[in-house]
Design an enzyme around this catalytic site. Structure first.
Site, short mmCIF file in Angstrom:
data_model
loop_
_atom_site.label_atom_id
_atom_site.label_comp_id
_atom_site.label_asym_id
_atom_site.label_seq_id
_atom_site.Cartn_x
_atom_site.Cartn_y
_atom_site.Cartn_z
N PRO A 2 0.70 -1.01 -0.56
CA PRO A 2 0.57 0.08 -0.10
C PRO A 2 0.85 1.52 -0.37
O PRO A 2 1.67 1.51 0.63
CB PRO A 2 -1.08 -0.21 1.44
CG PRO A 2 -0.63 -1.86 1.52
CD PRO A 2 0.68 -1.94 1.20
N GLU A 3 0.69 2.59 -0.87
CA GLU A 3 1.07 3.50 -0.96
C GLU A 3 0.14 4.35 -0.30
O GLU A 3 -0.33 4.06 -0.11
CB GLU A 3 1.88 3.32 -2.14
CG GLU A 3 2.87 2.58 -2.96
CD GLU A 3 2.99 3.22 -3.81
OE1 GLU A 3 3.68 3.68 -5.11
OE2 GLU A 3 3.07 1.56 -5.18
N HIS A 94 -4.62 -15.80 9.89
CA HIS A 94 -3.25 -14.67 10.10
C HIS A 94 -4.21 -13.15 10.62
O HIS A 94 -3.04 -11.76 10.26
CB HIS A 94 -3.47 -14.29 8.47
CG HIS A 94 -3.14 -15.70 7.57
ND1 HIS A 94 -1.42 -15.95 8.17
CD2 HIS A 94 -3.18 -16.44 7.16
CE1 HIS A 94 -1.28 -17.05 7.22
NE2 HIS A 94 -2.16 -17.22 6.94
N ARG A 113 1.82 -12.10 5.66
CA ARG A 113 3.36 -12.08 5.28
C ARG A 113 4.17 -11.91 7.13
O ARG A 113 5.02 -11.25 6.49
CB ARG A 113 3.66 -10.97 4.18
CG ARG A 113 3.57 -11.20 3.56
CD ARG A 113 3.95 -12.52 2.64
NE ARG A 113 5.78 -12.16 2.40
CZ ARG A 113 6.18 -12.20 1.14
NH1 ARG A 113 5.87 -11.46 -0.04
NH2 ARG A 113 7.74 -11.85 1.54
#
Ligand SMILES: [Zn+2]
Length: 279
Positions: A2-3, A94, A113
């Site tokens: 994400p930016e 997760h 991750r």
């Protein structure tokens, strides 16, 4: 990853969903490494019973303010995802953190991750974070002239410099490639070689790319979700980031080049973005 537009989209959705809600309980999954500071049990103690008072964003950091005056700062990194669900929904593999709310909902942080990080920041710590990050491209007080001044002292390749969060806030690999293509600037040009006109064009391109992506709910290339569990819509409008080497340039038809800059895959058109500055 994400930016700025993706984090901003999540912020806007959470701002609405969390307004006025109080955290009544804190639950952790097996992996507590997402809580970077303080220790998870201290984090839980400090936020339990606190009400959300507002949201903010600094670069790629999402900021959730609580009524103690502290701020929960979240960096989603590769696959971090925030969603508000009902607290009795099954706990996923997760899922690393759940902040149960007073109305039966829960703010959940999921991260496949495990690179995402969460901090509880005091006001001085928030100030420190703010000082470590470069100017916000969408801040109207940040001018073309200031941007050009910042470029002048830097000899790095412009693409690599755009990725440095201390130089400019919120730009990652997708929007760097898109903005350099739109502004017709080669990613390996030395930052200090950009003319005033090129600097103006680049900042304008970053602003347009960011604003359009925010309007479309962000760009989902792999994992990004918008805070409501939904993909963004901007991936359908990318000009160059999603092209493979050899695909035709959407502007001139020249086969697209792919190189590595600052360890990141970088696409550009050698015709539209020549390495030599245009007279
Ligand atoms: Zn081209």
């Amino acid at each position: 990853m994400p930016e700025l537009p993706e984090v901003e989209t999540v912020r806007r959705n959470l701002d609405r969903l969390l307004a006025g809600a109080t955290i009544v309980d804190v639950r952790f999954g097996d992996f507590t490494g997402s809580i970077a500071n303080p220790a998870p049990e201290i984090f839980a103690e400090e936020v339990r019973g606190r009400r959300f008072t507002g949201t903010g964003r600094r670069g790629k950091y999402l900021l959730l303010q609580i009524d103690s005056g502290d701020t929960i700062a979240i960096h989603l990194r590769m696959t971090g995802d925030l969603q508000v669900t009902l607290a009795d929904e099954p706990w996923g593999k997760h899922l690393h953190l759940g902040l149960r709310l007073d109305d039966g909902r829960e703010l959940r942080f999921t991260d496949v991750r495990k690179f995402g990080r969460i901090w509880l920041l005091t006001p001085p710590e928030l100030e420190d974070l703010d000082e470590r990050i470069g100017p916000e491209p969408l801040d109207p007080a940040f001018t073309d002239e200031q941007f050009h001044e910042r470029l002048k002292s830097r000899s790095r390749a412009i693409k690599a410099l755009l990725l440095e969060q201390t130089f400019l806030a919120g730009v990652g690999n997708i929007y760097a490639d898109e903005a350099l293509f739109a502004a017709k600037i080669h990613p390996l040009r030395s930052a200090s070689s950009l003319t005033r006109d090129e600097a103006n064009a680049l900042l304008a391109a970053i602003r347009v790319a960011f604003q359009q992506a925010i309007d479309r709910g962000g760009t989902t290339v792999r994992n990004y979700r918008n805070g409501l569990g939904e993909a963004g819509g901007n991936q359908h409008y990318l000009q160059i980031y999603n092209l493979a080497e050899g695909d035709p340039c959407p502007r001139c038809g020249t086969p697209i080049n792919r190189i590595v800059v600052a360890q990141r895959g970088t696409r550009f058109c050698a015709t539209c973005q020549p390495l030599e500055a245009q007279a």
